[in-house]
Design an enzyme around this catalytic site. Structure first.
Site, PDB file in Angstrom:
ATOM      1  CB  SER A  15      26.946  15.166  13.041  1.00 37.03           C
ATOM      2  OG  SER A  15      25.733  15.832  12.798  1.00 37.03           O
ATOM      3  CB  ALA A  16      31.550  13.955  15.113  1.00 37.14           C
ATOM      4  CD  GLU A  36      23.482  16.496  23.261  1.00 40.78           C
ATOM      5  OE1 GLU A  36      22.816  17.530  23.136  1.00 40.78           O
ATOM      6  OE2 GLU A  36      24.585  16.307  22.689  1.00 40.78           O
ATOM      7  CB  ALA A  37      24.018  20.139  26.566  1.00 37.43           C
ATOM      8  CG  HIS A 472      26.791  24.624   5.615  1.00 31.83           C
ATOM      9  ND1 HIS A 472      26.639  24.948   4.267  1.00 31.83           N
ATOM     10  CD2 HIS A 472      25.705  23.872   5.934  1.00 31.83           C
ATOM     11  CE1 HIS A 472      25.519  24.415   3.804  1.00 31.83           C
ATOM     12  NE2 HIS A 472      24.938  23.758   4.806  1.00 31.83           N
TER      13      HIS A 472
END
Length: 534
Positions: A15-16, A36-37, A472
């Protein structure tokens, strides 16, 4: 573009991370590598709003972080999901767009996150957003992230909102201007009825730039630190060990479990803990992995006399739902996970709301031995649910390293007595909402709990038996101005040069609602801080 060197390395395309990679690569004079994994996130399961229910606890999409048994909830434990693909959590979540209250971000500044109060972060929410509803000063119109009002709310949402009004909660037309107390229909990160993740919003067009390299299926093992500065990363891709060097900075955006775990593997953490794991200490930062926060949530549901989503899942129903979605992107297949929400106070005398309400025109079973609510099964009888989560949980946890140096979660969701008491009050509040004329007119009987407890002891038993995570997690690389904080207000890791963390892990305190919008904002603000410092 060479795969061996870049000016900026962003670890984690979530997201970030997608925001950071896109914004930093707007400068054609720098080279940016996003590592990215997971893989791509363009498949139908990701793009279709209802797909989140199938992606959770699926190895192709979800990190499936393990929690140790939690004694505060009768020894139960959960899988804490994390998006394992481009877009990260924004590609696997329920698409609820809720920023948080003015008090949330003003509290960040009081806790030492200088420059992160509501008035300071509000422009970054606007910068990120392209709002498809009626023009509104609380929403942006030129940003890459598509946000939309509910396209086709279930008819029962109106009964929930009317019940809230009858109870005394105002109905709000919009809740994203900083004031969220009341009840409202959900806004969603969707574009023309499809999911709008940060991969779609920010990264998809940015990848056309020659100065942005995206490396997928690449698991970052450690940050390379030389002379007290981050100079690159070591990662594995397809079984091969590789190195990528950073001429300027490494930015870690691997989420509230992944980011502290990477710091720990790289020798940044409590010195005695690292030594016990055989890891050379690069920076003694005792708080790395600590301060982990989550919204504990619990559900009440009732049998009702009208059709609900869980009573309409037969073959013909599914054909009808799919036809409706592909025809005009409406119906349950195109709805966010929660269609109506609210913020409320469980008792008089509070300065701000202490619980978030989530209305769902369905119910689901979660058995005590089930480790993840993603494995829940819906009953066939018509039911509705009101879930509550704490806006200000006092309980804290931590992230440590497992045997394979993977993140392992230790958390007592109800470790603080105040959280138990607030959830008991929240359950009583929900019981009163169900008793309001709008909902009592369709209620046939209790389902969970059944029977409804008559005293606090009974409610506490229910709370400890049924409280769950709400996906969250934040706070495990706390931002602050004090020497003990993991990162400073410019997201720089204390004790290591040329290294930042920018994701939900830096939140000093959890926001009052779902955390994805605030995480995207962090990506926007961090990108500007980095570019300004260059």
């Amino acid at each position: 573009m060479s795969g061996e060197e870049a000016d900026y390395i962003v670890v984690g395309g979530g997201s970030a991370g997608c925001v950071l990679a896109a914004r930093l690569s707007e400068d054609p004079g720098v080279r940016v590598a996003l590592v990215e994994a997971g893989g791509e996130s363009t498949g139908l399961m990701v793009q279709m709003p209802v797909g989140f229910a199938k992606m959770l606890v699926d190895d192709r999409y979800d990190w499936k972080y393990w929690q140790q048994p939690d004694p505060s909830i009768n020894g139960r434990r959960f899988i804490w999901s994390g998006g394992r693909m481009l877009g990260g959590g924004s590609a696997i979540n329920g698409q609820v767009y809720i920023r948080g209250t003015r008090a949330d971000f003003d509290a960040w500044e009081r806790l030492g996150a200088t420059g992160w109060n509501f008035d300071s972060v509000f422009p970054y929410f606007l910068r990120s957003e392209s709002w498809s509803g009626a023009p509104n000063q609380s929403h942006g119109s030129q940003g890459p992230l598509s946000v939309s009002p509910m396209r086709d709310p279930h008819p029962l949402c109106d009964l929930f909102l009317r019940a809230c009004e009858q109870y005394g909660l105002a109905r709000l037309d919009d809740y994203n201007g900083g004031q969220m107390e009341g009840a409202y229909l959900t806004q969603a990160t969707q574009r023309d009825g499809w999911r709008c993740s940060t991969e779609k919003a920010y990264l998809r067009d940015a990848r056309k730039r020659p100065n942005l390299m995206t490396v997928t299926h690449a698991h970052v093992e450690t940050i390379i630190i030389e002379n007290g500065e981050a100079v690159g990363i070591r990662y594995r891709q397809g079984g091969d060990a590789k190195v990528l060097r950073a001429r300027r900075e490494v930015i870690v955006s691997s989420g509230s479990m992944g980011s502290p775990a990477l710091l720990l593997r790289s020798g940044i953490g409590a010195g005695d803990y690292l030594q016990s794991r055989g890891i050379a200490v690069q920076a003694d930062r005792p708080e790395v992995g600590h301060n982990l926060q989550e919204h504990p949530g619990i559900t009440q549901n009732k049998f009702v006399s009208v059709p609900t989503l869980n009573s309409q899942v037969g073959p013909l129903d599914m054909v009808r739902h799919l036809t409706k979605f592909f025809w005009n992107k409406t119906g349950p297949m195109g709805a966010p996970a929660v269609q109506a929400m609210g913020l409320a106070r469980t008792r008089d005398g509070l300065d701000e709301p202490d619980v978030q309400l989530h209305f769902m025109p369905l119910a689901y079973n979660v058995e005590p031995e089930t480790v993840s609510s993603a494995e829940a099964v819906m009953p066939k009888e018509p039911c509705i649910s009101i879930n509550v989560s704490l806006t200000r949980p006092k309980s804290r946890g931590r992230v440590e390293l497992g045997d394979a140096l993977e993140p392992v979660i230790h958390h007592k969701l109800l470790g603080e007595r105040a959280d138990v008491d607030t959830l008991i009050g929240a359950m009583k509040l929900v019981d009163r909402l169900f008793a309001m004329p709008a909902l009592s007119a369709i209620t046939l009987g209790d389902r969970s709990p059944d029977p409804v407890p008559t005293d606090d002891a009974g409610w506490e038993d229910y709370v400890r038996a049924k409280t769950m995570i709400t996906y969250h997690p934040v706070g495990s690389c706390r931002m602050g101005s004090d020497a003990g904080s993991v990162v400073d207000p410019e997201c720089r890791v204390r004790g290591v040069g040329r290294l930042r963390v920018a994701d939900a892990s830096i939140m000093p305190q959890i926001t009052s609602g779902n955390t994805n919008a605030a995480t995207i904002m962090i990506g926007e603000k961090a990108a500007e801080l980095i570019r300004t410092a260059a």
